[in-house]
Design a protein around this motif. Structure first.
Motif: not given
Length: 946
Positions: A511, A525, A546, A548, A550, A557, A559, A574-577
């Motif tokens: 993650i 990141d 955020s 995500r 990897d 996903s 969340c 979700a997923d980098g939002e």
């Protein structure tokens, strides 16, 4: 800087114009040539400061571009060896006495500023006030009139502003060494008794320009025949301002916070930091040693606590955060890797040349800059070291680097802090090049020594991580030094699943998190198990975040939702939002995180949140295809305290597994309760193990709640099958050879397995209506007894039960006429003998009607229920049952001419063509037997007359 006087070849008894000009005298010679004035003979003789080359009234002078340029200290310079600049004033003079003879006094002020040390974080400037004095003395006795008996001047060095005196100096002028005689006598520039003064300048994120000047007042002297004990403003002298720029740092920090690591030399990974003898005593030195996985060779990387307001003012969002290295072998984490002697930030002075200082662990100063470290790759860019991932580790208080003395490879050798004092002094230096390598929890574990199955009620034990895992396999000395306290513990989490899969690590999945911090900006990141945000400054709170996935081999996903401070939960992202927004001063208090899709079948989550005034809260998110409503939040769920840092990590689990027991230090051995047995019976048990630090010992003012709470990594042990409720299906028999299917059922309601029924069916086994169909329809279904008298419609099973079910296939044996067979004639009467008085044979020449007999079935020694499907030309039997139809006797029929004809049956033919016959048949599928009626041949006569 004191210059080397022995390079000056001027003779002691010659004035300056007559002295041979050496390289060190070149500056003064040029000044003479320019008509700027002459220095006295003292300056030509054994001078100590480069400013002594300056002429009276010269004004500004400069070497190596310091004036109005950038300050630096470069290696390889000579004449002078250091960058410097200054300002030489004109004479200030006055009448001391006006009698029959005149006595005049004068002095001049010269101010030298010199850079004599530089490292990646600090400059040192030395300030040298130089003065010259003289007199016009027409007293016939000819004695000099500046005396050494009283201090007669007081000065100050000013920075930036007229009122800002950063250094003061005082002394007394004397010209007694000039000898006797009337007339004018002047000294050269001298430092007199002035203390050598200086100041350290810290590099910041931007260039900073300063200016300096020197100021001098004269007192305890005669003016116009009157004694003045105090400073006389009229005799005040101040140089012009000298301007130069302190260059910003070029360092940036690597983000390594949140790991357990070893640190080894870039060019030799056998040279690792090692705290001597695993001691936890203050001032214990650090050595280089071969890596053995010992705790005293491991370090926890935390955010340094010096990221305070003043630090932020210095640096802003660049160059990142400093690191504190906590020795892993100190159970309560009260020690930190420390620069024992501190540095300029602490007001500690050290040599303005190549400097070596001790490198050790210490409790004192764990919150200071002496325990704060820059971890930077910048120094190695453009060198082979950069490709090796090498970093330099630089102390924030002093700018000195962790160093292998003389690049030694000897083991053990004491490490130190060092810098040569010149610009880019560690660039490409392998002695100061290190690699920081994360050390995860790794190894292999088994359950009950690797057995595949355990029986009902048996205890399950995970093998000892101390014996097969690292880096925990050598800590006896560490426990001894900590009063018997273990510096880490193992925690065990138990799962049960329907499948016998156990994961090996995270299969490349991780993650990644990023966030925006108040008073800092965007954090890049970072693996989310290390940190998303930071926990060491209350000014830096998460404004946006955020997450995500990897590298996951499974679809799905991640969340997340955030609880606004004093508000409500945000919509799920979700997923980098991104949740939140930078620049809006948003504040959050808690977070929810969960997985959806296939990936949620393979991982659970660990979530930790750090809030102001609360420290860490955390827990686990388990299950699959969750949503926001079904997930717990972590942090301040009351919405009061700001969220500053989040950690999220994947916990691998068997596919679709359910948690049986939560992580616990005491759960290495598992004894199942009756309720748990009902859950796991017939399923697979596995155990996930982690290595954690004793968080209960690592809190309070000296640690401020740890970022690193465990080694990264989880090890799975198992699986082991738990003997459940065994259901055995027997088809067409009662012994082991008849078992067609076995299942392990769970406690509770149970019905027969469709798979078992499918396995039991034999091909082409049917009752008469479906004769010879395939797939077959003749299976009896399942019974709880061997005699097939108790049909199984389902039952409630309990742990420890074992159930056997029985069923049989049914077949049909048909009887048909063979080719050419006679059939009953209409109206014909058939008798048992060739006589009108013989008994009539009913249904003679017809196919046998099996329904007229008593149906009975005996197989495997058991009397089985009647099948009730017998009829004319067909008989129902159990699979495997032997059938021997009774052969009909011959019959007679009287012919119209009064003769008798005898009819006989040929039985039992295996085909309509009548190729062969058998007496009986074993029913293993639907079969047809044939009968052929024909007129008997007897002595060549087919009939007789009576």
């Amino acid at each position: 800087m004191k210059a080397c006087k022995y390079d000056n070849e001027a003779a002691v008894d010659k004035p300056l114009m007559e002295a041979p000009i050496s390289r060190r005298g070149l500056f003064a010679a040029l000044a003479v040539a320019a008509g700027l004035g002459l220095l006295g003979a003292d300056a030509a003789l054994g001078w100590d400061y480069w400013g002594q080359n300056a002429a009276i009234a010269q004004g500004a002078w400069d070497m190596y571009g310091m004036l109005n340029g950038k300050i630096n200290c470069c290696k390889g310079r000579s004449n002078p060896v250091n960058q410097c600049m200054g300002w030489a004033n004109n004479w200030t003079e006055w009448y001391a006495f006006r009698y029959a003879y005149v006595q005049i006094l004068r002095y001049a002020l010269n101010f030298q500023v010199e850079c004599d040390y530089e490292n990646e974080l600090w400059f040192h400037l030395s300030f040298y006030p130089l003065t010259a004095c003289g007199d016009d003395n027409y007293n016939p006795n000819g004695k000099r009139i500046w005396f050494a008996s009283d201090y007669d001047n007081l000065g100050a060095i000013k920075e930036d502003e007229q009122e800002n005196n950063i250094v003061t100096f005082d002394g007394n002028l004397t010209n007694e060494e000039l000898g006797v005689g009337t007339g004018r006598h002047d000294t050269g520039w001298k430092h007199y008794q002035y203390n050598e003064t200086g100041k350290w300048y810290r590099r910041k994120s931007k260039d900073v320009t300063h200016r300096w000047c020197a100021d001098l007042n004269i007192f305890n002297i005669y003016v116009e025949g009157k004694y003045h004990a105090e400073a006389v403003d009229a005799l005040h002298s101040q140089t012009g301002w000298l301007t130069s720029t302190v260059e910003h740092t070029y360092l940036t920090n690597e983000d390594i916070q949140g790991i357990v690591c070893r640190i080894h030399a870039a060019d030799d990974d056998t040279l690792n930091w090692d705290v001597g003898n695993a001691s936890i005593t203050d001032s214990t030195d650090i050595y280089q040693q071969k890596f053995k996985g010992n705790y005293n060779q491991l370090f926890l990387t935390e955010f340094s606590k010096v990221r305070d307001g003043s630090y932020s003012d210095d640096w802003g969002p660049v160059p990142g955060f400093l690191t504190s290295f906590r020795p892993a072998h100190v159970a309560n984490a009260s020690c930190a890797v420390n620069a024992l002697w501190g540095g300029p930030w602490d007001g500690k002075e050290f040599s303005h040349s190549a400097c070596t200082q001790p490198f050790a662990i210490n409790r004192a100063g764990v919150d200071s800059r002496a325990s704060a470290w820059w971890v930077t790759k910048t120094f190695s860019e453009g060198t082979p070291l950069f490709e090796d991932g090498a970093v330099s580790i630089i102390n924030d208080a002093s700018g000195l680097c962790v160093n292998r003395p003389n690049a030694t490879v000897a083991k053990p050798s004491k490490l130190n802090l060092f810098h040569n004092g010149y610009k880019a002094g560690v660039a490409g230096d392998r002695a100061s090049a290190w690699v920081v390598e994360e050390i995860p929890f790794a190894g292999s574990l088994t359950l009950n020594d690797g057995v595949k199955e355990i029986q009902f009620g048996e205890t399950v034990t995970c093998s000892d991580p101390l014996l097969s895992c690292s880096p925990c396999n050598n800590w006896s000395d560490v426990k001894g030094n900590n009063g018997g306290t273990a510096v880490s513990n193992f925690v065990y989490r138990w799962y049960y699943a329907d499948e016998d899969e156990v994961p090996s690590g995270c299969s490349g999945a991780s993650i990644i998190g990023s966030c925006h911090l108040s008073n800092f900006g965007d954090m890049p990141d970072c693996p989310a198990y290390r940190h998303v945000g930071m926990n060491m400054s209350s000014k830096m709170c998460i404004e946006a975040i955020s997450l995500r996935l990897d590298g996951s081999p499974w679809e799905g996903s991640i969340c997340y939702s955030m609880l606004a401070k004093g508000g409500k939960w945000s919509d799920a992202a979700a997923d980098g939002e991104q949740v939140g927004m930078s620049g809006k001063s948003l504040r959050w208090s808690a977070i929810k995180v969960w997985l959806t899709g296939e990936v949620s079948l393979h991982f659970d989550l660990e979530v930790r949140a750090f809030n102001s005034n609360l420290s860490w809260t955390g827990g686990y998110v388990s299950g699959h295809d969750l949503d926001s409503a079904s997930v717990n939040g972590f942090g301040d769920l009351k919405g009061v305290n700001e969220l500053r840092c989040v950690q999220v990590d994947l916990i691998p689990k068997p596919k679709g597994a359910t948690v049986l027991r939560e992580f616990s230090k005491t759960a290495r051995e598992l004894s199942l309760s009756e309720q748990e047995l009902d859950l796991v019976s017939g399923r697979y048990l596995s155990c996930v193990v982690q290595q954690v630090f004793p968080a209960e010992l690592r809190s309070g003012i000296n640690f401020d709640s740890p970022l690193v709470h465990r080694f990264h990594g989880s090890i799975s042990a198992g699986p082991v099958h738990v003997g459940g409720i065994k259901v055995v299906y027997h088809a067409d028999g009662i012994g082991d050879e008849s078992i067609v299917f076995t299942e392990t059922a769970q406690p509770g309601a149970h019905t027969a397995s469709a798979a078992a029924t499918s396995a039991a069916l034999k091909s082409h086994c049917n009752l008469n209506e479906h004769f010879d169909e395939d797939p077959s329809t003749g299976f009896t279904g399942w019974f709880m007894d061997k005699e097939l008298t108790a049909p199984y419609g389902g039952t409630e099973l309990s742990a420890g039960d074992e159930l056997h079910l029985y069923g049989r296939n049914r077949c049909t044996v048909r009887i048909d006429y063979a080719k050419g067979s006679l059939r009953p004639e209409e109206g014909a009467v058939y008798r048992g003998a060739a006589s009108d008085s013989a008994s009539e044979v009913i249904d003679a020449l017809s196919l046998p009607d099996f329904s007229r007999g008593v149906e009975a079935h005996v197989i495997d020694g058991l009397s089985l229920p009647a099948l009730g499907d017998d009829g004319a030309g067909h008989k129902a039997v159990y699979w495997g049952e032997r059938v021997a139809p009774v052969k009909p006797s011959g019959v007679y029929a009287k012919q119209p001419d009064g003769t008798w004809r005898r009819y006989v049956a040929e039985c039992w033919l295996t085909s309509a063509a009548g190729d062969s016959s058998i007496a009986s048949i074993k029913a293993e599928r639907d079969n047809t037997l044939y009968i052929k009626w024909s007129v008997a041949q007897s002595d060549g006569v087919t009939s007789s007359k009576r």
